[in-house]
Enzyme design. Structure first.
Site, short mmCIF file in Angstrom:
data_model
loop_
_atom_site.label_atom_id
_atom_site.label_comp_id
_atom_site.label_asym_id
_atom_site.label_seq_id
_atom_site.Cartn_x
_atom_site.Cartn_y
_atom_site.Cartn_z
N ARG A 19 59.12 46.64 67.01
CA ARG A 19 57.69 46.96 67.00
C ARG A 19 57.35 48.03 65.97
O ARG A 19 56.36 47.87 65.23
CB ARG A 19 57.25 47.37 68.41
CG ARG A 19 57.24 46.21 69.40
CD ARG A 19 56.83 46.64 70.79
NE ARG A 19 57.75 47.62 71.34
CZ ARG A 19 57.54 48.31 72.46
NH1 ARG A 19 56.42 48.13 73.14
NH2 ARG A 19 58.42 49.16 72.91
N ASN A 37 55.90 44.13 73.37
CA ASN A 37 56.99 43.36 73.97
C ASN A 37 56.43 42.57 75.15
O ASN A 37 55.50 43.01 75.82
CB ASN A 37 58.09 44.28 74.50
CG ASN A 37 58.93 44.88 73.39
OD1 ASN A 37 58.97 44.36 72.28
ND2 ASN A 37 59.60 45.97 73.69
#
Length: 750
Positions: A19, A37
Site C-alpha cells: 500500500r 487491504n
C-alpha cells in the site's frame, strides 16, 4: 478526460509494503484515489488520465515491492469518482480470507544500519523492522495483515512511530510491525534462578556476548522461537549442551557474525551466498573439508565434513553478532525431539537445567517455527530443502488448482506438515516434527485449528495416509467425523510421487516416479520404500520395486542399522554378524527372520545395512544418521571408475548388492570406493528402468533424495533425452506428503 479504474491485486501483497508503494506510485503519475487491504489482497480505486493510469498499472505489476509476490491482478473501469487526494484507508473485511499468508522476512540492510548507528533513534533496538522485513507469519493472529490482527497490537505506537507510519516519504509508512524502544517490545536477561541481570538496552548484547565468551549456554528468544546458543569454539560447553539437550551426535547449526567472517573460514559458493543472504535466510549446509580454524567442528558436527551455517536474520541476532568476534552454536530451543519453544514460562520450565541464562522478550509468538535448512549439491548446485519452515511457510505458489472443495491434507508422522486448501490459494504448513512426541502432536493440532480459524473454513475433504497407526491418520479420522468431511486414504509413496508431479506440473506428461525413503505402508500391507511408478493420463501404477527383504523388530530397525544388515546378510557373512550381535541376539533374531512374514523394499534400510557392513555405524542416534555418514565418507568421485554391483537390469537385488560389497571388503577395496559404487548402482538402476519402459521424464521424491551425491550422479549419468525432476520448493522427505496427498486427490483417478 479523467477516468476511474478499480484495480485488484492478489498474491503475497499484504505485510510487504504494497500500500505505501502504491501511494508513492500514485504521486508519481498524478493520480488520486484510495488503496486498502481486503480479504482477497489489495484494492485500488484510482482517478486520472487513462494514459497515466495505464503507466501506473504497468509499473505496479512489473516492478512491485521486493518481497511481494503477485499471483494475479485485474483492472476495470468503473463509474467516475472525484477524489480529493490519494489515501491509504483502513482495511475492510467483507468475507472470508482469500489471499496468501505472509511469511517472515530477514532483517533488511537499512534496518541493520539503523540499529548500529548511535545517532539513530533505533540504535540497539532489536525489534527494528520496516515494510521490507521482520516477522509476519510468526505474529499473525488473523487477517487481513493489519497491526490489530497481529500480536504486535499489544504495543501502541508512540508519537514518533506514528509520524513514521503516517508519513508517505518514510520507509515505515504503514509498516504494521513498527515499534521503537520508547513504545515497543522489551528485552530482559535473567539467570537460571529467574533473577534479572542488570543491563541497559545499550549493554545487554555486550553482556550476552560476554556470557557466551565465558562458556555459558544462553537461551535466546528470537522472533520465531527460542534458540539455544553457546560459543562455537568451546568444546567443553558444546559437549555440555549436547548432554543437557539429549542430542549426542546430531549436528548443530552455527551462526556466524557476518558473511565476511564466514568467508574467511570457509569456501562458500555463489548459490550458498544467495541462500544465506536471501529474504528467507535459511540454515545452509556447506562443506567443511580442510578447515583449520578455531571452530570446534568435531563437537558441532561429529564425524561429518559438512556444517550448517546461518547469518543474523533478525535484529536480536544482528545486535548480538555486532558484539561477537566468534561464531556461536544456534540450535532450536527445545529438548531433542520436542517442538521449538516460544513462550517464556515454558522455556524457563523446560530449559532451566539446560540454559545458564535466558534472553527473553514480551512479544507473543503465535506461530513458532524452526529455521529452514537448505543444501546444494557439489557438482550441479542442485538446491535441496532439508526442512521447510521459517521464511518459506506457510504459502505454496506454482500450481493451479481447480476445485471448489475445501481440502485438508494431514500428511505423515515423522516429519509432519499439513496442507490446506480453503479458498483460491494453497497453504503448506511449516515443518512441525515427529508426532510420536506428545508436545509436537499438540502443536500439530493447534496449528491446524489456527488455520481453520484464520480462514473461517471447515474442511469438506480430509486426506490421510493409509498407515492405520499414524497419529496424523487417527486425528484426520477424528476430525472428519467432527466436521462431517469426506475421508480419503492415500498411499504414502503415491503421495510422494504426486508431490513431485505437482511441484513441476507434470500431469500432462508420461513420467517415471522414483520414490526412495525409509518406510511407508504399502497397498499390499507390506513396508514399501523403494518404488518405481508410472504416471500417464492421471493414472499411477507401480511398475517395479527394490527387491523385498525381511522387516524385523518394527521401528527398532530404523534405529539400529545392524538389524538391516542382519536381515540382508547371507550365511557366509556370519563373521561380520558375530561382531555386532551377542549369541543370544543372533539366536532370537534368526528365529524371527525364519518366521517373518513382513517384507520391505526400503532403500533407507538398505543404506543402513551398507553403513553397518562397512562399520560406519550400527546405531542411529538421530534419524538418517547412517545415510548421512555414508555420503560423508565419499568426497570427490569419478564416474569412469565406478562399478555397478548388479548383473541384471531387470531386478534390483539388495542381497546381490550386499554380497558384492562384502566380497570387496575381503578384497581390500576402500570404503570410499564401495560407497561410491553403491550410489552408482542405484543411479544406474533408475536410468535402466527408465530406458526399459521408455520414459523421458524421471521425477524423484523421498528422503533418500536428500543425498546430494546420488542427485549429482543422476544428473551426470542421464542422457540428454531424459529430463530429471527433483524437489526445489518442498523437501523430498515426508514433509511433502501432505502436499502430495492433495495433488493425488485432485489429479489421480486410481
Amino acid at each position: 478526460m479523467l477516468k476511474t479504474y478499480k484495480i485488484t491485486v492478489a498474491g503475497q501483497v499484504q505485510g510487504v509494503g504494497f500500500r505505501p508503494y502504491i501511494y508513492t506510485l500514485s504521486t508519481e503519475f498524478n493520480l488520486k484515489g484510495t488503496v486498502s487491504n481486503n480479504q482477497e489482497g489489495v484494492l485500488v480505486n484510482v482517478t486520472g488520465t487513462k494514459e497515466n493510469i495505464d503507466k501506473f498499472y504497468s509499473k505496479l505489476i512489473h516492478f512491485p515491492p521486493p518481497v511481494a509476490n503477485i499471483q494475479k491482478s485485474k483492472i476495470i473501469e468503473i463509474e467516475h469518482v472525484l477524489f480529493d487526494d490519494f489515501k491509504i484507508i483502513s482495511s475492510k473485511k467483507n468475507g472470508q480470507l482469500n489471499l496468501p499468508l505472509t511469511p517472515d522476512f530477514a532483517i533488511c540492510d537499512d534496518c541493520k544500519n539503523e540499529i548500529k548507528n548511535s545517532k539513530n533513534k533505533r540504535f540497539n533496538y532489536p525489534f527494528t523492522t520496516c515494510v521490507n522485513c521482520g516477522p509476519r507469519f510468526a505474529v499473525t493472529e488473523n487477517f487481513p495483515f493489519e497491526r490489530s490482527n497481529t500480536s504486535i497490537h499489544n504495543f501502541l505506537m508512540c508519537d514518533d512511530c506514528m509520524e513514521e507510519y503516517t508519513n508517505p516519504a518514510n520507509r515505515r509508512f504503514h509498516s504494521q510491525t513498527n515499534t521503537c524502544s520508547t513504545c515497543g517490545i522489551e528485552l530482559v536477561l535473567i539467570n537460571a534462578e529467574g533473577i534479572a541481570i542488570k543491563t541497559s538496552k545499550n549493554t545487554v548484547f555486550q553482556k550476552v556476548a560476554s556470557l557466551l565468551q565465558e562458556g555459558n549456554i544462553v537461551a535466546i528468544k528470537n522472533t520465531s522461537g527460542y534458540l539455544l546458543c553457546c560459543n562455537g569454539e568451546n568444546t567443553e560447553v558444546i559437549q555440555k549442551l549436547r548432554e543437557k539437550k539429549h542430542r549426542p551426535k546430531k549436528p548443530f547449526a552455527v551462526l556466524f557474525p557476518s558473511l565476511k567472517k564466514l568467508q574467511k573460514e570457509f569456501f562458500i559458493s555463489e548459490k550458498e551466498i544467495e541462500s544465506l543472504t536471501s529474504k528467507e535466510s535459511p540454515i545452509t549446509i556447506i562443506s567443511s573439508k580442510n578447515y583449520n580454524g578455531n571452530l570446534a567442528l568435531n563437537e558441532i558436527t561429529p564425524n561429518l565434513n559438512q556444517l550448517g551455517v546461518l547469518l543474523p536474520y533478525t535484529g536480536i541476532l544482528q545486535l548480538l553478532a555486532n558484539e561477537l568476534n566468534f561464531p556461536i552454536v544456534a540450535t532450536s530451543g527445545n529438548i531433542h525431539g520436542s517442538p521449538i519453544i516460544s513462550e517464556n514460562d515454558e522455556a524457563f520450565e523446560k530449559l532451566e537445567n539446560v540454559a545458564d541464562y535466558f534472553l527473553q522478550h514480551n512479544l507473543k509468538i503465535t506461530h513458532p517455527q524452526d529455521d529452514s535448512v537448505v543444501k546444494f549439491s557439489s557438482n550441479f548446485q542442485q538446491k535441496i530443502l532439508f526442512r521447510r519452515s521459517r521464511g518459506f511457510a506457510p504459502n505454496y505458489f506454482g500450481t493451479a488448482i481447480k476445485t471448489i472443495e475445501k481440502i485438508l491434507a494431514m500428511g505423515a508422522d515423522l516429519k509432519s506438515s499439513f496442507t490446506f486448501y480453503p479458498n483460491n490459494y494453497l497453504y503448506a504448513s511449516q515443518y512441525i516434527g515427529n508426532l510420536e512426541n506428545f508436545d509436537i502432536y499438540n502443536r500439530y493440532i493447534t496449528e491446524i485449528a489456527s488455520f481453520i480459524n484464520i480462514f473461517e473454513q471447515q474442511p469438506e475433504v480430509i486426506l490421510v495416509d493409509k498407515h492405520p497407526l499414524y497419529h496424523s491418520t487417527k486425528y484426520g479420522i477424528e476430525l472428519a467425523k467432527k466436521t462431517s468431511s469426506k475421508l480419503v486414504e492415500i498411499q504414502h509413496h503415491k503421495a510422494h510421487f504426486s508431490a513431485i508431479l505437482g511441484e513441476h506440473n507434470l500431469f500432462e506428461e508420461k513420467v517415471l516416479g522414483v520414490v526412495f525413503d525409509g518406510t511407508g505402508f504399502g497397498d499390499d500391507n507390506q513396508i514399501w520404500g523403494g518404488e518405481f511408478f508410472s504416471y500417464k493420463n492421471n493414472v499411477i501404477e507401480r511398475i517395479a520395486q527394490i527387491e523385498n527383504f525381511d522387516w524385523i523388530l518394527g521401528n527398532k530397525m530404523a534405529k539400529e542399522p545392524r538389524l538391516s544388515l542382519f536381515s540382508l546378510a547371507s550365511d557366509e557373512m556370519i563373521d561380520v554378524l558375530v561382531q555386532k550381535f551377542t549369541s543370544t541376539e543372533l539366536k532370537n533374531y534368526q528365529y524371527l527372520k525364519k518366521n517373518n512374514q513382513l517384507k520391505t523394499s526400503s532403500v533407507g534400510r538398505l543404506f543402513d545395512a551398507v553403513a553397518s557392513l562397512l562399520n560406519i555405524t550400527d546405531y542411529n542416534s538421530y534419524e538418517g544418521e547412517a545415510a548421512i555418514l555414508l555420503e560423508n565418507s565419499i568426497g570427490n568421485y569419478d564416474l569412469k571408475n565406478c562399478k555397478n554391483y548388479l548383473n541384471s537390469t531387470d531386478v534390483i537385488s539388495v542381497n546381490e548388492i550386499i554380497s558384492a560389497i562384502y566380497k570387496e571388503i575381503q578384497q581390500g577395496n576402500s570404503t570410499k570406493n564401495m560407497i561410491t559404487n553403491f550410489l552408482f548402482t542405484l543411479a544406474t538402476s533408475i536410468l535402466n528402468i527408465a530406458k526399459k519402459h521408455q520414459f523421458k521424464h524421471i521425477a524423484c521424491s523421498g528422503g533418500v533424495f536428500q543425498n546430494t551425491t546420488l542427485v549429482d550422479m543422476l544428473l551426470e549419468l542421464a542422457p540428454k533425452e531424459i529430463k530429471l525432476y527433483f524437489h526445489k520448493e518442498l523437501s523430498p522427505n515426508d514433509e511433502n506428503i501432505s502436499f502430495g496427498q492433495l495433488m493425488y486427490y485432485l489429479h489421480i483417478k486410481n
